[in-house]
Design a protein around this motif. Structure first.
Motif, PDB file in Angstrom:
ATOM      1  N   LEU A  21       0.824  -1.201   0.000  1.00 29.21           N
ATOM      2  CA  LEU A  21       0.000   0.000   0.000  1.00 29.21           C
ATOM      3  C   LEU A  21       0.860   1.253   0.000  1.00 29.21           C
ATOM      4  O   LEU A  21       0.575   2.232  -0.681  1.00 29.21           O
ATOM      5  CB  LEU A  21      -0.930  -0.015   1.211  1.00 29.21           C
ATOM      6  N   ARG A  22       1.957   1.200   0.765  1.00 34.84           N
ATOM      7  CA  ARG A  22       2.869   2.347   0.802  1.00 34.84           C
ATOM      8  C   ARG A  22       3.448   2.635  -0.587  1.00 34.84           C
ATOM      9  O   ARG A  22       3.488   3.784  -1.039  1.00 34.84           O
ATOM     10  CB  ARG A  22       4.008   2.075   1.785  1.00 34.84           C
ATOM     11  N   ARG A  60       3.667   5.837  -5.617  1.00 35.11           N
ATOM     12  CA  ARG A  60       3.526   5.949  -7.071  1.00 35.11           C
ATOM     13  C   ARG A  60       2.404   6.905  -7.439  1.00 35.11           C
ATOM     14  O   ARG A  60       2.510   7.672  -8.392  1.00 35.11           O
ATOM     15  CB  ARG A  60       3.259   4.566  -7.667  1.00 35.11           C
ATOM     16  N   ARG A  61       1.325   6.863  -6.659  1.00 37.29           N
ATOM     17  CA  ARG A  61       0.212   7.773  -6.895  1.00 37.29           C
ATOM     18  C   ARG A  61       0.663   9.223  -6.727  1.00 37.29           C
ATOM     19  O   ARG A  61       0.318  10.093  -7.529  1.00 37.29           O
ATOM     20  CB  ARG A  61      -0.926   7.455  -5.926  1.00 37.29           C
ATOM     21  N   LEU A  90       0.800  12.395  -9.400  1.00 35.34           N
ATOM     22  CA  LEU A  90       0.205  13.713  -9.150  1.00 35.34           C
ATOM     23  C   LEU A  90       1.231  14.824  -9.342  1.00 35.34           C
ATOM     24  O   LEU A  90       0.922  15.882  -9.904  1.00 35.34           O
ATOM     25  CB  LEU A  90      -0.361  13.763  -7.728  1.00 35.34           C
ATOM     26  N   GLU A  91       2.462  14.583  -8.882  1.00 40.73           N
ATOM     27  CA  GLU A  91       3.505  15.596  -9.028  1.00 40.73           C
ATOM     28  C   GLU A  91       3.861  15.814 -10.493  1.00 40.73           C
ATOM     29  O   GLU A  91       4.109  16.943 -10.930  1.00 40.73           O
ATOM     30  CB  GLU A  91       4.734  15.179  -8.229  1.00 40.73           C
ATOM     31  N   ARG A  92       3.897  14.710 -11.263  1.00 43.96           N
ATOM     32  CA  ARG A  92       4.194  14.856 -12.691  1.00 43.96           C
ATOM     33  C   ARG A  92       3.097  15.627 -13.408  1.00 43.96           C
ATOM     34  O   ARG A  92       3.362  16.482 -14.258  1.00 43.96           O
ATOM     35  CB  ARG A  92       4.375  13.476 -13.336  1.00 43.96           C
TER      36      ARG A  92
END
Length: 233
Positions: free
Chosen positions: A209-210, A215-216, A220-222
Motif C-alpha cells: 500500500l505504501r 507511485r500515486r 500527481l507531481e508529474r
C-alpha cells in the motif's frame, strides 16, 4: 494574525502528503488497522485547512503538537531494524501438522530456531513477513507427502534451501539473494515425496500500500509539473 486563526489557514498538497505519510507509518507499525487507515486517508485528501488536518494524527506519534503542527517535518525513513526482530528466547510455535487439511503460521509471531512441519494430502503456509526471529539463523524443516508447504519471507532475508525431493521438489529460486546487514537467515530443509516445498519473497500488505501511494503521489507531481507552464501564461 492570532493563533486562533491558524486552524483556518488553507493546507497545501505537501501538508496533506506529510499527514498521509504518518498514517502509512502507523499502519505499518500496527497502530491503525486497514479500515481506520483508509478512513483517515480519505479525510486527509479531502481536508482543506489545518484545522481539518490536525485531528487526523492527533493520537499518533509525532503528531501531538499544537496547530499548525500538521505541517510537521518527517524524518527520513530508516532501513529495517532487524535487530529489533531477532528477539532470542523460544518461538511462539515450533511445529504444525496437516493431514488432509491445512495449517498457517502468519502475522505477528516468533519463529523458533527450528520449526518442524508435516503435510500429507494437505498444505501449510509459514509466513515470516511480520514475524520475529528467535535467532539470527532459523530453520524450517518441512516434510511434504502428496502435499505442499509454502514458506514466505520478506525482502532482505537470506534464504538457503537444503531439502531433498523424490518425485517432488524444493523451490530454489530465492537462493543466492544477498541478505541485508543484520537480517536473519532462513534455512529450508526436509523431504518432499509427490509434493513440494515452495519459497516466496513478498512484501506485506502495508508495504504494498505504501508503494502504491508513493507511485500515486509521483503521478500527481508529474501532472502538476505539466500544468505549471500553462498557469504561468
Amino acid at each position: 494574525m492570532t493563533d486562533d486563526a491558524l486552524p483556518d489557514l488553507r493546507a497545501s498538497d505537501a501538508d496533506r502528503e506529510r499527514v498521509a505519510e504518518i498514517l502509512r507509518d502507523a499502519l505499518a507499525e500496527g497502530r491503525l488497522d486497514m479500515a481506520e487507515f483508509e478512513e483517515r486517508l480519505d479525510a486527509t485528501y479531502q481536508a482543506r485547512t489545518y484545522g481539518e488536518l490536525a485531528p487526523i494524527t492527533r493520537d499518533l506519534p509525532a503528531a501531538g503538537v499544537s496547530v499548525p503542527a500538521v505541517s510537521l517535518t518527517k524524518d527520513p525513513a530508516a532501513g529495517p531494524d532487524w535487530s529489533g526482530r531477532i528477539t532470542g528466547g523460544e518461538g511462539s510455535s515450533t511445529w504444525a501438522v496437516a493431514v488432509m487439511s491445512g495449517f498457517q503460521r502468519k502475522g505477528r509471531w516468533t519463529m523458533p530456531r527450528r520449526f518442524t512441519c508435516f503435510a500429507f494430502w494437505g498444505g501449510g503456509e509459514i509466513d515470516l513477513r511480520e514475524a520475529n526471529f528467535a535467532d539470527r539463523e532459523v530453520e524450517v524443516n518441512a516434510v511434504a507427502i502428496m502435499g505442499g508447504v509454502d514458506v514466505i519471507v520478506p525482502p532482505g532475508v537470506e534464504v538457503v534451501v537444503r531439502g531433498i525431493g523424490v518425485m517432488g521438489g524444493f523451490d530454489h529460486r530465492e537462493e543466492g539473494v544477498p541478505g541485508e546487514p543484520g537480517a536473519p537467515r532462513v534455512v529450508v530443509t526436509g523431504f518432499a515425496f509427490w509434493g513440494g516445498v515452495g519459497v516466496q519473497r513478498k512484501l506485506t500488505r502495508a508495504e504494498k500500500l505504501r508503494i502504491r501511494e508513493e507511485r500515486r503521489q509521483e503521478k500527481l507531481e508529474r501532472r502538476a509539473g505539466r500544468r505549471e507552464p500553462d498557469g504561468e501564461r
